[in-house]
Write an enzyme that holds these catalytic residues in place. Structure first.
Site, PDB file in Angstrom:
ATOM      1  N   CYS A  26      -2.231   9.570   2.691  1.00 35.58           N
ATOM      2  CA  CYS A  26      -1.765   8.971   1.431  1.00 35.58           C
ATOM      3  C   CYS A  26      -2.706   9.272   0.270  1.00 35.58           C
ATOM      4  CB  CYS A  26      -1.603   7.467   1.600  1.00 35.58           C
ATOM      5  SG  CYS A  26      -3.107   6.665   2.151  1.00 35.58           S
ATOM      6  N   GLU A  74       0.888  -1.171   0.000  1.00 36.17           N
ATOM      7  CA  GLU A  74       0.000   0.000   0.000  1.00 36.17           C
ATOM      8  C   GLU A  74       0.921   1.213   0.000  1.00 36.17           C
ATOM      9  OE1 GLU A  74      -3.366   0.186   0.030  1.00 36.17           O
ATOM     10  OE2 GLU A  74      -3.728  -1.962   0.055  1.00 36.17           O
TER      11      GLU A  74
HETATM   12  P1  NAD Z   1       8.123   4.734   5.020  1.00 40.02           P
HETATM   13  O1  NAD Z   1       8.141   3.907   3.797  1.00 40.02           O
HETATM   14  O2  NAD Z   1       9.284   5.612   5.305  1.00 40.02           O
HETATM   15  O3  NAD Z   1       7.972   3.795   6.315  1.00 40.02           O
HETATM   16  C1  NAD Z   1       6.996   2.786   6.435  1.00 40.02           C
HETATM   17  C2  NAD Z   1       7.517   1.675   7.337  1.00 40.02           C
HETATM   18  O4  NAD Z   1       8.695   1.125   6.762  1.00 40.02           O
HETATM   19  C3  NAD Z   1       7.889   2.118   8.746  1.00 40.02           C
HETATM   20  O5  NAD Z   1       7.390   1.165   9.668  1.00 40.02           O
HETATM   21  C4  NAD Z   1       9.403   2.142   8.733  1.00 40.02           C
HETATM   22  O6  NAD Z   1       9.960   1.772   9.973  1.00 40.02           O
HETATM   23  C5  NAD Z   1       9.772   1.107   7.685  1.00 40.02           C
HETATM   24  N1  NAD Z   1      11.007   1.455   6.977  1.00 40.02           N
HETATM   25  C6  NAD Z   1      11.448   2.688   6.640  1.00 40.02           C
HETATM   26  N2  NAD Z   1      12.622   2.621   5.956  1.00 40.02           N
HETATM   27  C7  NAD Z   1      12.919   1.298   5.865  1.00 40.02           C
HETATM   28  C8  NAD Z   1      14.006   0.571   5.293  1.00 40.02           C
HETATM   29  N3  NAD Z   1      15.022   1.179   4.679  1.00 40.02           N
HETATM   30  N4  NAD Z   1      13.980  -0.776   5.369  1.00 40.02           N
HETATM   31  C9  NAD Z   1      12.969  -1.411   6.007  1.00 40.02           C
HETATM   32  N5  NAD Z   1      11.931  -0.761   6.577  1.00 40.02           N
HETATM   33  C10 NAD Z   1      11.900   0.556   6.520  1.00 40.02           C
HETATM   34  O7  NAD Z   1       6.752   5.534   4.958  1.00 40.02           O
HETATM   35  P2  NAD Z   1       6.232   6.648   5.958  1.00 40.02           P
HETATM   36  O8  NAD Z   1       7.094   7.859   5.836  1.00 40.02           O
HETATM   37  O9  NAD Z   1       6.017   6.069   7.313  1.00 40.02           O
HETATM   38  O10 NAD Z   1       4.797   6.949   5.320  1.00 40.02           O
HETATM   39  C11 NAD Z   1       4.631   7.832   4.262  1.00 40.02           C
HETATM   40  C12 NAD Z   1       4.426   7.126   2.955  1.00 40.02           C
HETATM   41  O11 NAD Z   1       3.482   6.096   3.089  1.00 40.02           O
HETATM   42  C13 NAD Z   1       3.870   8.038   1.864  1.00 40.02           C
HETATM   43  O12 NAD Z   1       4.484   7.745   0.629  1.00 40.02           O
HETATM   44  C14 NAD Z   1       2.395   7.660   1.814  1.00 40.02           C
HETATM   45  O13 NAD Z   1       1.750   7.948   0.608  1.00 40.02           O
HETATM   46  C15 NAD Z   1       2.455   6.220   2.080  1.00 40.02           C
HETATM   47  N6  NAD Z   1       1.209   5.742   2.630  1.00 40.02           N
HETATM   48  C16 NAD Z   1       0.425   4.926   1.887  1.00 40.02           C
HETATM   49  C17 NAD Z   1      -0.783   4.498   2.400  1.00 40.02           C
HETATM   50  C18 NAD Z   1      -1.689   3.595   1.632  1.00 40.02           C
HETATM   51  O14 NAD Z   1      -2.648   3.110   2.228  1.00 40.02           O
HETATM   52  N7  NAD Z   1      -1.471   3.328   0.378  1.00 40.02           N
HETATM   53  C19 NAD Z   1      -1.186   4.920   3.662  1.00 40.02           C
HETATM   54  C20 NAD Z   1      -0.354   5.757   4.376  1.00 40.02           C
HETATM   55  C21 NAD Z   1       0.848   6.161   3.868  1.00 40.02           C
END
Ligand code: NAD
Length: 455
Positions: free
Chosen positions: A243, A209
């Protein structure tokens, strides 16, 4: 439990004890619902501390959202978990065919910080309903909410059913190195690739997602005041950190001025003269995110808002005018309270622009014309969206929610969440009373017989 062997340990548990009976899954979900109700104030407070979320938004988009999802799941889970008899072709006579829904096994749920409670619990509810054991990894950016989630789930679930792992990149990577049976990831497209790469190593199926730039298309026949109000609501909810927030708006050039005035008045009505003092306006999650957002704001193009206070992680609801595709604000997902308005000269060209960009998570269209609606739906590939509204498609459990292409793969909500975490085992059962010899060699003379039953 040892973090490095968490998947294998839970799998051993899953294989030796088998999946939870549906009655026990319902018991757990009921206990979860009751615990959420008991802890509502605590959860709301954690969301306020992490994101400045108002208690109204915390309830509607997080706590109440999950209570609804649990109620819907409890209402239907028995029916969803039932085996499904399907028709059997004549050539397989007199056998019967059945599909048995069953859990994948041990599921990893990785969630982001923007709707930290909803996006962690919503997949969890479906994964538990489908009979899986679950490891949940909430975001490190919202420490208060993540520890509230941990306390809540630890209270409700035995540790051989649901486990919460708190931590950041290192912990997530340690989890990702293990062979889970399913991974459900919500977050950025960049990390989505890391997750998918790690999953490929074990051939683990994934739901991703993700995010992206979700367009909002205003067509000339739209009710402009309503479009502005609903856009402003969807954009500035949670300070733009949604998002499916409209990332940018395309508006007929001759209506740009009026549209921006309508946005200005909607913002004023929602948050008053100084949104900083409004209890209903959120904050940016961290200083790093705040700094990134400020770089996207071009003061020469700012029509509404633009002010900020770094120490408070406050960025006013901001509207930019006369934005063009080449502006920095159009180069990445904004994910904050900055709304670029791009004026267009003709709708067909604007639609072409949208259709030729990466497939967005959401698309919003404001129009009074049925033909325009049909054309946009036909031409553009996007996850989901609304006509004459924003964001609300995700509030209907009967609509699958998810992206397509770079905005994600797979979907969930309501029944779809259960299906996501379910493997449908296909079984053909033959009678032992007769054994039709037609399929066995030698085949001589049998094909013409067989063809009598085939089309
Ligand atoms: P992110 O990808 O930075 O982090 C998400 C998760 O991944 C966190 O739990 C984090 O600890 C983990 N993570 C981060 N970097 C990592 C790595 N290098 N290796 C492994 N795990 C890692 O996202 P965010 O900043 O928390 O959220 C924002 C993003 O999420 C935006 O792009 C937004 O559009 C998207 N989003 C999508 C939805 C959806 O339902 N489609 C909902 C909310 C947010």
């Amino acid at each position: 439990m040892n973090l490095g062997t968490i998947a294998a340990d839970l799998q051993t548990e899953h294989r030796t004890s088998g999946p939870l009976q549906v009655s026990l899954r319902k018991k757990r979900l009921t206990a979860l619902r009751d615990a959420i109700r008991r802890n509502e104030a605590l959860l709301s407070d954690a969301l306020a501390q992490d994101l400045g979320k108002s208690s109204f938004e915390a309830y509607v988009s997080e706590i109440g959202f999950i209570l609804e999802e649990i109620a819907f799941t409890l209402e239907h889970v028995e029916e969803w978990a039932n085996e499904i008899r399907v028709a059997t072709p004549m050539t397989l006579f007199p056998g019967k065919s059945t599909i048995y829904p069953g859990p994948y096994g041990v599921v990893l749920v990785i969630s982001p910080w923007n709707y930290p409670f909803q996006l962690c619990l919503s997949p969890l509810v479906g994964a538990v309903a489908a009979g899986n054991r679950v490891v949940v990894k909430p975001s490190e950016f919202v420490p208060k909410t993540s520890s509230a989630i941990s306390a809540l789930l630890t209270e409700v679930f035995p540790e051989n059913e649901v486990l919460v792992v708190l931590g950041g990149v290192a912990e997530t990577q340690l989890l990702l190195s293990q062979a889970f049976d399913y991974i459900f990831f919500t977050g950025s497209s960049a990390v989505g690739k890391i997750v998918m790469r790690a999953a490929a190593e074990h051939l683990t199926p994934v739901t991703l997602e993700l995010g992206g730039k979700s367009p909002c298309l205003i067509e000339a026949s739209a009710n402009l005041a309503l479009a502005a109000r609903r856009c402003a609501w969807g954009k500035f909810l949670n300070a733009g950190q949604t998002c499916v927030a409209p990332d940018y708006v395309l508006v007929p050039r001759e209506l740009q001025e009026r549209f921006i005035e309508e946005l200005r008045s909607a913002i004023l009505n929602f948050y008053g003269f100084d949104p900083k003092t409004s209890p209903d306006y959120g904050r940016i999650v961290s200083e790093a995110h705040f700094d990134r957002l400020l770089k996207l704001v071009d003061s020469n193009k700012t029509s509404v808002g633009g002010s900020s206070v770094r120490a408070d992680r406050y960025l006013a609801p901001t509207v930019m005018r006369d934005v063009v595709w080449a502006d920095p604000v159009m180069a990445e997902e904004i994910f904050g309270p900055v709304l670029p308005v791009l004026p267009y000269d003709d709708f067909a060209t604007a639609l072409n622009e949208v259709a030729s960009r990466p497939k967005p998570l959401a698309l919003y269209l404001f129009t009074e014309r049925e033909a325009v609606k049909r054309e946009v739906i036909r031409r553009v590939s996007f996850g989901g969206g609304c006509v004459n509204d924003t964001v609300l498609h995700l509030a209907n459990p009967n609509l699958p929610f998810g992206g397509v292409g770079p905005s994600g793969m797979g979907s969930y909500h309501g029944r779809k969440t259960f299906e996501t975490f379910t493997h449908y085992k296909a079984l053909f059962e033959q009678t032992t009373a007769v054994d039709v010899p037609l399929r066995y060699p030698p085949y001589k003379g049998k094909l013409s017989w067989l063809k009598l039953f085939l089309r």
